[in-house]
Each structure stands twice: as C-alpha cells, then as structure tokens.
Design a protein around this motif. Structure first.
Motif, PDB file in Angstrom:
ATOM      1  N   THR A  56       0.830  -1.207   0.000  1.00 39.14           N
ATOM      2  CA  THR A  56       0.000   0.000   0.000  1.00 39.14           C
ATOM      3  C   THR A  56       0.861   1.251   0.000  1.00 39.14           C
ATOM      4  O   THR A  56       0.564   2.227  -0.695  1.00 39.14           O
ATOM      5  N   THR A 100       0.898   3.951  -3.045  1.00 32.28           N
ATOM      6  CA  THR A 100       0.597   5.355  -2.746  1.00 32.28           C
ATOM      7  C   THR A 100       1.729   6.260  -3.223  1.00 32.28           C
ATOM      8  O   THR A 100       1.486   7.328  -3.798  1.00 32.28           O
ATOM      9  N   ALA A 131       1.544   6.461  -7.050  1.00 26.74           N
ATOM     10  CA  ALA A 131       0.415   7.307  -7.461  1.00 26.74           C
ATOM     11  C   ALA A 131       0.733   8.783  -7.217  1.00 26.74           C
ATOM     12  O   ALA A 131       0.430   9.647  -8.054  1.00 26.74           O
ATOM     13  N   ALA A 132       1.370   9.093  -6.092  1.00 27.51           N
ATOM     14  CA  ALA A 132       1.728  10.481  -5.791  1.00 27.51           C
ATOM     15  C   ALA A 132       2.760  10.995  -6.787  1.00 27.51           C
ATOM     16  O   ALA A 132       2.696  12.160  -7.225  1.00 27.51           O
TER      17      ALA A 132
END
Length: 62
Positions: free
Chosen positions: A5, A9, A12-13
């Motif tokens: 996760t 994340t 994606a950031a």
C-alpha cells in the motif's frame, strides 16, 4: 499499512506530481509581437524619425 500500500501510494503520488508539474504548472506562452506595441528600440527609432521630420528645414519650392 502494508508495504504494498505504501509503495502504491508513493507511485500514485509521483504520477500525479508529474502530471501536475507538466500540465498545470506550465509557463504561460509569451505574448505575440504586434505592430500596435512596438519594442523599445522601435519606439525610439520612430520618435527620432518624427523629431527629424519636424526639425529639418523645408526644401524651397520651385
């Protein structure tokens, strides 16, 4: 949070950061040069030309 996760994340950031940096924060295009707004050298040349026009003596008429 699990390791997967956190990695997802972070990826994606990073993608969102690249997209925002490339498209949203793009520098504005420079304005197009127009004849109505002459540059500083053009306006100085035009002013000098006008001054010469008014200060030169008129040619004698025949």
């Amino acid at each position: 949070m699990s390791k997967a996760t956190v990695i997802a994340t972070a990826i994606a950031a990073a993608i969102i950061g690249v997209v925002v940096g490339r498209y949203a924060l793009r520098p504005a295009a420079p304005p197009a040069a127009t004849a109505s707004q002459p540059g500083p050298q053009d306006s100085a040349a035009e002013s000098a030309s006008r001054a010469m026009t008014f200060t030169q003596p008129k040619a004698p008429g025949k």
